[in-house]
Design a protein around this motif. Structure first.
Motif, PDB file in Angstrom:
ATOM      1  N   THR A 103       0.992  -1.116  -0.109  1.00 19.82           N
ATOM      2  CA  THR A 103      -0.030  -0.005  -0.051  1.00 19.82           C
ATOM      3  C   THR A 103       1.020   1.280  -0.141  1.00 19.82           C
ATOM      4  O   THR A 103       0.713   2.241  -0.726  1.00 19.82           O
ATOM      5  CB  THR A 103      -0.893   0.086   1.226  1.00 19.82           C
ATOM      6  OG1 THR A 103      -1.782  -1.201   1.137  1.00 19.82           O
ATOM      7  CG2 THR A 103      -2.112   1.389   1.045  1.00 19.82           C
ATOM      8  N   ALA A 104       1.903   1.196   0.781  1.00 18.63           N
ATOM      9  CA  ALA A 104       2.798   2.297   0.989  1.00 18.63           C
ATOM     10  C   ALA A 104       3.682   2.561  -0.410  1.00 18.63           C
ATOM     11  O   ALA A 104       3.728   3.938  -0.811  1.00 18.63           O
ATOM     12  CB  ALA A 104       3.750   2.314   1.904  1.00 18.63           C
ATOM     13  N   LEU A 105       3.911   1.685  -0.983  1.00 18.31           N
ATOM     14  CA  LEU A 105       4.671   1.682  -2.547  1.00 18.31           C
ATOM     15  C   LEU A 105       3.659   2.037  -3.551  1.00 18.31           C
ATOM     16  O   LEU A 105       4.182   2.798  -4.395  1.00 18.31           O
ATOM     17  CB  LEU A 105       5.439   0.130  -2.692  1.00 18.31           C
ATOM     18  CG  LEU A 105       6.531  -0.207  -1.813  1.00 18.31           C
ATOM     19  CD1 LEU A 105       6.841  -1.631  -2.094  1.00 18.31           C
ATOM     20  CD2 LEU A 105       7.556   0.613  -2.121  1.00 18.31           C
ATOM     21  N   GLU A 106       2.283   1.672  -3.560  1.00 10.13           N
ATOM     22  CA  GLU A 106       1.719   2.269  -4.378  1.00 10.13           C
ATOM     23  C   GLU A 106       1.304   3.538  -4.412  1.00 10.13           C
ATOM     24  O   GLU A 106       1.144   4.179  -5.356  1.00 10.13           O
ATOM     25  CB  GLU A 106       0.201   1.334  -4.233  1.00 10.13           C
ATOM     26  CG  GLU A 106       0.208  -0.227  -4.952  1.00 10.13           C
ATOM     27  CD  GLU A 106      -1.019  -0.670  -4.586  1.00 10.13           C
ATOM     28  OE1 GLU A 106      -1.136  -1.924  -5.555  1.00 10.13           O
ATOM     29  OE2 GLU A 106      -1.595  -0.725  -3.653  1.00 10.13           O
ATOM     30  N   GLU A 107       1.565   4.233  -3.206  1.00 10.68           N
ATOM     31  CA  GLU A 107       1.268   5.399  -3.044  1.00 10.68           C
ATOM     32  C   GLU A 107       2.251   6.468  -3.683  1.00 10.68           C
ATOM     33  O   GLU A 107       2.197   7.446  -4.005  1.00 10.68           O
ATOM     34  CB  GLU A 107       1.043   6.076  -1.661  1.00 10.68           C
ATOM     35  CG  GLU A 107      -0.373   5.429  -1.101  1.00 10.68           C
ATOM     36  CD  GLU A 107      -0.613   5.918   0.219  1.00 10.68           C
ATOM     37  OE1 GLU A 107       0.176   6.800   1.032  1.00 10.68           O
ATOM     38  OE2 GLU A 107      -1.726   5.643   0.906  1.00 10.68           O
ATOM     39  N   GLN A 108       3.342   5.642  -3.675  1.00 12.62           N
ATOM     40  CA  GLN A 108       4.556   6.327  -4.531  1.00 12.62           C
ATOM     41  C   GLN A 108       4.564   6.471  -5.912  1.00 12.62           C
ATOM     42  O   GLN A 108       5.058   7.391  -6.549  1.00 12.62           O
ATOM     43  CB  GLN A 108       5.762   5.716  -3.823  1.00 12.62           C
ATOM     44  CG  GLN A 108       6.039   5.641  -2.430  1.00 12.62           C
ATOM     45  CD  GLN A 108       6.256   6.619  -1.849  1.00 12.62           C
ATOM     46  OE1 GLN A 108       6.879   7.868  -2.374  1.00 12.62           O
ATOM     47  NE2 GLN A 108       5.871   6.923  -0.520  1.00 12.62           N
ATOM     48  N   CYS A 109       3.921   5.409  -6.368  1.00 11.40           N
ATOM     49  CA  CYS A 109       3.785   5.315  -8.002  1.00 11.40           C
ATOM     50  C   CYS A 109       5.055   5.346  -8.616  1.00 11.40           C
ATOM     51  O   CYS A 109       5.136   5.853 -10.012  1.00 11.40           O
ATOM     52  CB  CYS A 109       2.621   6.567  -8.389  1.00 11.40           C
ATOM     53  SG  CYS A 109       1.149   6.748  -7.799  1.00 11.40           S
TER      54      CYS A 109
END
Length: 334
Positions: A103-109
């Motif tokens: 989830t945290a990585l997906e927010e970084q895009c």
């Protein structure tokens, strides 16, 4: 291997057997690398090599958001390992921690590739003779670690990040802190016994060979959203595996064999007693250990060979010699 200048690698489980080797290889290849660790004091050897240390808890989503900036590729090796204990204890890290990380990585895009280290243990606990990736994981697992690894794979496949799942067998090599030390202790004490036929094959995977597979997949677009079995390809029998360790460590070579039906019944009794008593440590014999030492574990690696050009260089004798030499040089032999 071509690495773009803007790439930044994150390795979870940085001080572990696999994670530390991945970091070393990445730094040697000139890849800026962040090492996620729980204790920076225990990871100074990684900092000395040039890794950026990140103290973080996989299960703490808020902390992860702050430390993942700039990361473009990930090798996820962190996991709670073992063959005993409540399933929820394994799920907390192996599934819940992965959820927070994804989830945290997906927010970084920014993520281009997420390499997830799973396990051949996700397959059914039976004899295997060339089982390949077309066989689905067996969700009726026999221990918390196996179940959590299956659930972690399923979770990753539901997210949007481009991934590759690698399923190694029994990983051995320098810096092993889990299974090999226990085998050495039992060999030294003379208490080791084969479970079933000593001629059954191991699913042996030398840590350097697994790292080879990781880097062959990491910058390979054909590996995206694929799953690969990873072993040494040239497998050895339980007898050769154990007797080689004993010879190199200069311990007695074991001869005792416990018939598999007897081992299974004894494991059931001991597991029931251990659960009733609420013991935290695993019994001397369990269904998980029978899966490891009592079955024929021959898994196909044809897909990795063909699609990743994965061809391990070292023989088992070379790999295990290097491993036991490290244990001896670092005063880790019991």
């Amino acid at each position: 291997m071509t690495v773009a200048s803007e790439e930044k690698l994150l390795v979870t489980g940085g001080t572990g057997l696999v994670g530390s080797r991945v970091i070393q290889r990445a730094l040697e290849s000139g890849i800026p690398t962040k090492a996620m660790v729980r204790s920076p004091a225990e990871a100074e050897f990684l900092a000395e090599q040039g890794a950026e240390l990140i103290e973080a808890d996989l299960t703490d989503y808020k902390t992860l958001k702050e430390v993942l900036r700039g990361v473009t590729i990930v090798v996820h090796t962190a996991a709670k390992v073992g063959d005993w204990g409540p399933v929820d204890e394994y799920r907390k890290t192996n599934v819940g921690g992965l959820e927070s990380l994804l989830t945290a990585l997906e927010e970084q895009c920014l993520i281009k590739h997420f390499i997830h280290i799973s396990s051949l243990g996700v397959y059914e606990a039976r004899d295997h003779f060339g089982t390949d990736e077309t066989e689905s994981p067996h969700t009726a697992g026999i221990d918390g670690y196996t179940l959590s690894k299956i659930e972690a794979e399923q979770l990753l496949q539901k997210h949007s990040l481009p991934y590759t799942i690698l399923r190694p067998g029994f990983i051995y090599g320098p810096r092993d802190r889990t299974v090999l030390p226990r085998i050495l202790e039992r060999l030294k004490s003379g208490q080791f016994a084969y479970l079933g036929s000593p001629e059954n094959l191991m699913n042996n995977t030398y840590v350097e060979h697994l790292v080879d597979a990781i880097f062959l997949a990491l910058f390979n677009e054909e590996a995206l959203n694929q799953i690969y079995n990873v072993t040494d390809i040239t497998l050895v029998s339980k007898r050769e595996f154990i007797s080689t360790i004993a010879e190199l460590a200069q311990y007695p070579i074991p001869q005792k064999v416990v018939p598999l039906p007897i081992a299974r019944n004894l494991a059931r009794v001991l597991e029931g007693l251990w659960r009733f008593l609420g013991k935290k440590q695993a019994p001397i014999l369990s269904q998980a250990r029978i899966k490891f030492l009592g079955l024929n574990l021959d898994f196909s690696t044809q897909k990795a060979q063909q699609e990743l050009d994965y061809h391990p260089e070292k023989s088992f004798q070379q790999a295990m010699t290097e491993t036991i030499d490290w244990f001896r040089e670092n005063h880790k032999l019991p």
